[in-house]
Motif scaffolding. Structure first.
Motif, PDB file in Angstrom:
ATOM      1  N   TYR A 224      -6.660   2.480   1.239  1.00 36.63           N
ATOM      2  CA  TYR A 224      -6.917   1.112   1.711  1.00 36.63           C
ATOM      3  C   TYR A 224      -8.348   0.617   1.461  1.00 36.63           C
ATOM      4  O   TYR A 224      -8.519  -0.502   0.987  1.00 36.63           O
ATOM      5  N   PRO A 225      -9.353   1.445   1.742  1.00 34.27           N
ATOM      6  CA  PRO A 225     -10.693   0.973   1.370  1.00 34.27           C
ATOM      7  C   PRO A 225     -10.792   0.695  -0.130  1.00 34.27           C
ATOM      8  O   PRO A 225     -11.444  -0.260  -0.545  1.00 34.27           O
TER       9      PRO A 225
ATOM     10  N   GLY B 280       0.811  -1.218   0.000  1.00 34.14           N
ATOM     11  CA  GLY B 280       0.000   0.000   0.000  1.00 34.14           C
ATOM     12  C   GLY B 280       0.841   1.264   0.000  1.00 34.14           C
ATOM     13  O   GLY B 280       0.626   2.172  -0.807  1.00 34.14           O
ATOM     14  N   GLN B 281       1.813   1.285   0.896  1.00 30.10           N
ATOM     15  CA  GLN B 281       2.633   2.500   0.992  1.00 30.10           C
ATOM     16  C   GLN B 281       3.391   2.704  -0.315  1.00 30.10           C
ATOM     17  O   GLN B 281       3.533   3.820  -0.789  1.00 30.10           O
TER      18      GLN B 281
ATOM     19  N   GLU C 113      -4.617  10.870  -0.404  1.00 26.73           N
ATOM     20  CA  GLU C 113      -4.709  10.696   1.045  1.00 26.73           C
ATOM     21  C   GLU C 113      -4.559   9.205   1.315  1.00 26.73           C
ATOM     22  O   GLU C 113      -5.351   8.396   0.809  1.00 26.73           O
ATOM     23  N   HIS C 114      -3.530   8.851   2.057  1.00 28.91           N
ATOM     24  CA  HIS C 114      -3.211   7.427   2.210  1.00 28.91           C
ATOM     25  C   HIS C 114      -4.390   6.641   2.784  1.00 28.91           C
ATOM     26  O   HIS C 114      -4.589   5.490   2.448  1.00 28.91           O
ATOM     27  N   GLY C 115      -5.108   7.273   3.670  1.00 26.25           N
ATOM     28  CA  GLY C 115      -6.248   6.604   4.315  1.00 26.25           C
ATOM     29  C   GLY C 115      -7.298   6.172   3.302  1.00 26.25           C
ATOM     30  O   GLY C 115      -7.987   5.171   3.512  1.00 26.25           O
TER      31      GLY C 115
ATOM     32  N   LEU D  97      -8.291  -0.328  -2.092  1.00 25.23           N
ATOM     33  CA  LEU D  97      -7.623  -1.618  -2.318  1.00 25.23           C
ATOM     34  C   LEU D  97      -8.550  -2.765  -1.920  1.00 25.23           C
ATOM     35  O   LEU D  97      -8.652  -3.765  -2.630  1.00 25.23           O
TER      36      LEU D  97
END
Lengths: 878, 106
Positions: free
Chosen positions: B43-44, B20-21, B38-40, B46
């Motif tokens: 994830y949803p 992810g990163q 925005e990294h947050g 992905l």
């Protein structure tokens, strides 16, 4: 799939890994560890939000919400165990009773007969208009049946059957077995196929071809141990070989007792069926109405069309016979005939059950309403921190749903025992009792009922809570949790209704009880106390000649009379209350037609019978031992009134049956007796001396009546011993006190009464609890007001009366509602009553006293607490 | 724009499995810091793509020997990428035409 199983912790670990990696990268760029971590978090944004989104994507949210609501609901319920216990128990009792009774009604009333298309099946009865005063309808006649079979096109087919007892020999001890002989098409008409082998072939009811038999499943299992090789083998019935051709399915039940109409009495279980094998020519066209005829209507033909055609045929038969009497027919739906009298009683019970369930719901709604003010505050806080109305409603409905599920489950468990208890308690005469059990349909219905009650009693409070104004609710101080006048009025009306329903049920129960008391007190014409009744059946192999039978009867009589404790004893061909038998006309010489002559039940008695059973003599003399070979008769009072009105019947002569029968002289007149049932008016009875020459009496069955000078039960073993010592090969069918026969004859009524009383008491108890709750709550609510009143000088008793008055108004209003309902609906139960009007003032008065007393008690207990009220404490409480 | 992030993720994974990163860094670097993800939110997205079966994931060790969840493109994902890329191109071309016309008009 994999992703469904991915856990939230895995997702969080991934995020943590991301932040670590990102902060490591930033540290490499020269940031301090703290700075790097903070920057990485910033770049990531809201971790919780990401986690929430992940969570929602992997769940069915409604399930989560439900789990949450259930969890919360359970906690709330556990917090107030008193409330929960009362609510669950009330519901469990309500649902348990409902399920048990409903299973009963379902088994007896609602489930169709286990025949093919049972609604097409009709019982055919014949009507002779000239006889319809005494016998509204008659069973079918064999010759007429053959005509219907040939000419009536409205019938797909029609079958006849007659009960028949035979003696089975060659398989251990000789045994008398009960069954019937029928036209060959009986099973075809009913739509029943043999489980093993076959039923009858069309030609097998012809004379000489009828030596075949089909056995019932239970008889086959008991007597032949389910031996499959029995089919095709021969068994001996009444000394003749019968080939077993088939076994009926286990589910097959044949109507019993008079479920096929009066004067055709099938035993409680039919072990076998054989084809008729009778010549129709042997039968006179207008006599020997002995058979139950069951017709299957052709599809698309209505019962009235069929009846019209049948009546045309009947009229033609009557015209051809030139007997000067008419002939008609009646078609009765088989189902309604089988269920018969039980319908009214069972529907009444079902109504009672519904009423109790209604009271249960009202009580529960009331319980929830009492908790309402507290819940409104809680709901207001929850609204203030963001709960929606929908969520609040859902939460509250879940709570009531939980109570419903718990109560329902407990109720169904109770019902399981309830059904067994009811079946054990129910009179054996209740139709299809053996088919009563809890089935999937009843269970499903009850699950629906419990959920529905949950919604029903929970909906109102839930709506009230969800629509309360949070600001107002919160503004009111913490001490007072007042309820709106609307809710109070609602609760009070519910209690009124409860008291009303309770009053109605009590009145019904009271009327049924009064009916039973009246019925048991009715003048039976004989006295059952201290009388022992013994039924015997002489085996036909060893008792072939009338003299042998007479010898047995005489010998037993002599020995029984010499027993200590025996007052008198005598034989009769059939005891009172055991139904009709030997029905024939009384033809007085010179009378135009024997068909217009009155019809009586003939009984054969020995000397001593009237003394033993306690039938009083009105005129003339008893039957004496010397009358055995003489043509004399003792008649009942109603025969005298009917045949020789205004004349002295003594010395009058008549033919017992047709004109060819010998002339018989009347020597005595005795009181009327109840022949069929206590609630049926007396029939005409003629008693002839029993003897070898008795016409129309085979003498194979008889009952001994013994009047004891002590308790009749104590005499039982002595009498049995006498019978055994005279001939141990004679089976004793029954040996019981006559009082038991009387008691059994009202068993259905007693059962109805018992259940009605149970319901009424249950309803009254619930209503009392309801009243108690309302008054207790009112006292709690009015503490401040009462305290002020007290401070101003009112004494405790004044306050108590104030509260009492309030409660008693509710009771009175409820009582008036119930009374009104009872007066309006009284006619519905008229058919279940005996010797009492639906508006019986005595019953109503006693119910009024009971309701007011219980109501006053329920009000008094909480009201009395006001006398102990401390005004200072009440006022300080704010 | 709806689906933009999905497209970028799929496109990044064409060069091989990535965590992810790494995906976030790659998008940022390739776009020359123009696109700030925005990294947050990553994830949803992905998770969604994984549910669609376009990418698959398994835990592994990153280049600096850290535990990380590695995503790789599935064949369905490859097809989806082709389809989405074509759609994206048509869309941007259409937008460009509109914007171009406007620019000429003014």
């Amino acid at each position: 799939m994999f992703w469904r199983k991915r856990k939230g912790s895995d997702f969080s670990a991934e995020i943590e890994a991301h932040i670590q990696q990102e902060s490591e990268r930033l540290r490499e760029q020269g940031m301090s560890p703290e700075e790097a971590r903070a920057a990485a978090r910033r770049a990531f944004g809201n971790v919780m939000h990401a986690e929430e989104r992940f969570y929602e994507s992997t769940r069915w949210m409604w399930w989560d919400h439900l789990k949450q609501d259930v969890h919360f609901g359970l906690r709330i319920l556990a917090k107030s165990p008193g409330f929960t216990g009362v609510a669950v128990l009330t519901l469990a009792l309500g649902i348990g009773a409902t399920t048990a009774i409903f299973s009963m009604v379902n088994g007896v009333l609602l489930r169709p007969l286990a025949y093919r298309q049972p609604n097409q099946l009709y019982l055919v009865r014949e009507i002779i208009p000239e006889l319809s005063q005494t016998y509204p309808t008659l069973p079918a006649n064999l010759r007429n049946f053959r005509v219907w079979q040939r000419d009536c096109h409205s019938f797909e087919d029609v079958a006849i059957v007659e009960p028949l007892n035979m003696t089975l020999t060659g398989h251990g001890e000789a045994e008398q077995i009960s069954g019937g002989h029928a036209s060959a098409n009986l099973f075809e008409v009913l739509g029943i196929q043999a489980e093993l082998g076959r039923t009858f072939l069309p030609h097998e009811d012809a004379p000489g071809k009828n030596q075949v038999v089909v056995l019932s499943d239970s008889f086959w299992r008991e007597r032949f141990h389910a031996d499959e090789t029995i089919a095709g083998r021969s068994i001996t019935l009444d000394g003749k070989p019968f080939q077993v051709v088939g076994i009926l399915p286990a589910s097959f039940r044949f109507p019993k007792a008079t479920q096929l109409g009066a004067m055709v009495e099938f035993p409680s279980r039919a072990d076998y069926f054989t084809p008729l094998g009778l010549h129709p020519e042997q039968f006179s066209p207008l006599g020997e109405f002995d058979f139950a005829a069951i017709a299957r209507l052709r599809h698309g033909t209505s019962a009235s069309q069929a009846l019209a055609e049948l009546n045309t045929i009947q009229a033609q038969i009557a015209k051809d016979e030139k007997q000067g009497v008419g002939l008609r027919a009646a078609l009765i739906p088989l189902e309604s005939q089988v269920v018969g009298d039980a319908r009214g009683g069972l529907l009444l019970l079902l109504g009672g059950v519904g009423a109790v369930l209604l009271i249960v719901c009202m009580n529960l709604a009331n319980l929830l309403l009492v908790r309402l003010p507290g819940r409104v505050r809680e709901a207001a806080i929850r609204t203030a921190i963001g709960a929606s109305r929908g969520q609040l409603t859902r939460q509250l409905l879940t709570e009531s749903g939980l109570i419903a599920v718990l109560g329902g489950a407990l109720g169904i468990w109770l019902a399981y025992f309830g059904v067994r208890w009811l079946v054990a308690l129910a009179p054996a005469s209740l139709p299809r009792l053996d088919e009563v059990h809890m089935d999937a349909r009843v269970l499903l219905l009850m699950v629906c009922v419990s959920l529905l009650t949950g919604v029903l009693f929970g909906a109102l409070p839930a709506w009230r809570v969800a629509h309360a104004e949070p600001q107002q609710a919160l503004k009111q101080g913490s001490g007072t949790t007042t309820e709106s006048s609307y809710t109070r009025r609602l609760r009070e009306s519910l209690i009124c209704l409860e008291v009303g329903v309770g009053t109605l049920l009590l009145i019904i129960a009271g009327l049924l009880t009064t009916s039973l008391v009246h019925l048991l007190g009715v003048d039976k014409g004989f006295s059952a106390e201290h009388v022992l009744a013994v039924d015997v059946s002489l085996p036909p192999q060893s008792y072939t000649k009338p003299e042998q039978k007479q010898g047995f009867y005489d010998e037993v009589l002599t020995r029984v009379r010499s027993l200590p404790g025996v007052g008198s004893a005598g034989w009769i061909s059939r005891l009172p209350l055991e139904g009709q038998e030997q029905v024939d006309s009384i033809s007085v010489p010179g009378h135009p037609s024997n068909l217009q002559a009155p019809v009586a039940n003939y009984r054969y008695v020995t000397a001593g019978y009237f003394h033993a059973i306690g039938i009083p003599l009105r005129q003339g003399r008893w039957i004496e031992p010397t009358d055995r070979d003489r043509h004399v008769a003792v008649i009942s009072q109603s025969v005298a009134n009917e045949v020789w009105p205004g004349q002295n019947p003594l010395g009058m002569k008549f033919h017992t049956g047709g004109d060819e029968a010998p002339l018989t002289e009347v020597v005595g007149v005795v009181a009327d007796i109840r022949t069929v049932a206590l609630d049926e008016p007396p029939l005409l009875m003629i008693y002839l001396p029993a003897g070898p020459a008795s016409r129309n009496w085979s003498g194979s069955h008889a009952s001994l009546a013994v009047r004891a000078t002590m308790a009749p039960a104590a005499l039982g073993s002595a009498v049995r011993g006498v019978m055994q010592s005279v001939d141990s090969g004679v089976p004793i069918l029954h040996l019981r006190p006559m009082a038991e026969i009387v008691s059994e004859s009202v068993s259905t009524r007693r059962f109805e009464m018992l259940l009605a009383c149970l319901f009424a008491l249950f309803a009254l108890l619930l209503a009392a609890l309801g009243i108690y709750g309302v008054v207790a709550y009112a006292v709690a609510q009015r503490r401040r007001e009462l305290g002020i009143r007290m401070a101003f000088g009112a004494c405790g008793v004044d306050l108590r009366n104030l509260v009492l008055q309030h409660g008693m108004w509710l009771v009175l209003a409820g009582w008036a509602t119930g009374l009104l309902a009872a007066l309006v609906t009284g006619h519905v139960i008229r058919s279940l009553l005996f010797g009492v009007a639906p508006q019986d003032p005595l019953t109503i008065a006693s119910v009024t006293v009971a309701v007011l007393f219980v109501g006053a008690l329920a009000c008094y207990v909480p009201a009395a607490r006001t006398t102990k009220l401390d005004p200072m404490a009440a006022l300080r409480q704010e | 724009m709806q689906g933009t992030l999905d497209l970028l993720i799929l496109r990044t994974l064409i060069f091989g499995p990535q965590h992810g990163q790494g995906i976030a860094r790659a998008i940022q670097q390739t776009s020359e810091e123009e696109l700030l993800v925005e990294h947050g939110a990553l994830y949803p997205a992905l998770q969604r793509l994984e549910e669609c079966g376009w990418i698959s994931a398994k835990w592994g060790a990153s280049s600096n020997n850290r535990k990380a969840r590695f995503y790789s493109l599935t064949s369905a994902g490859r097809k989806q990428l082709v389809k989405e890329t074509a759609k994206w191109k048509r869309l941007t071309a259409a937008i460009a035409r509109i914007l171009g016309l406007e620019a000429e008009g003014s």
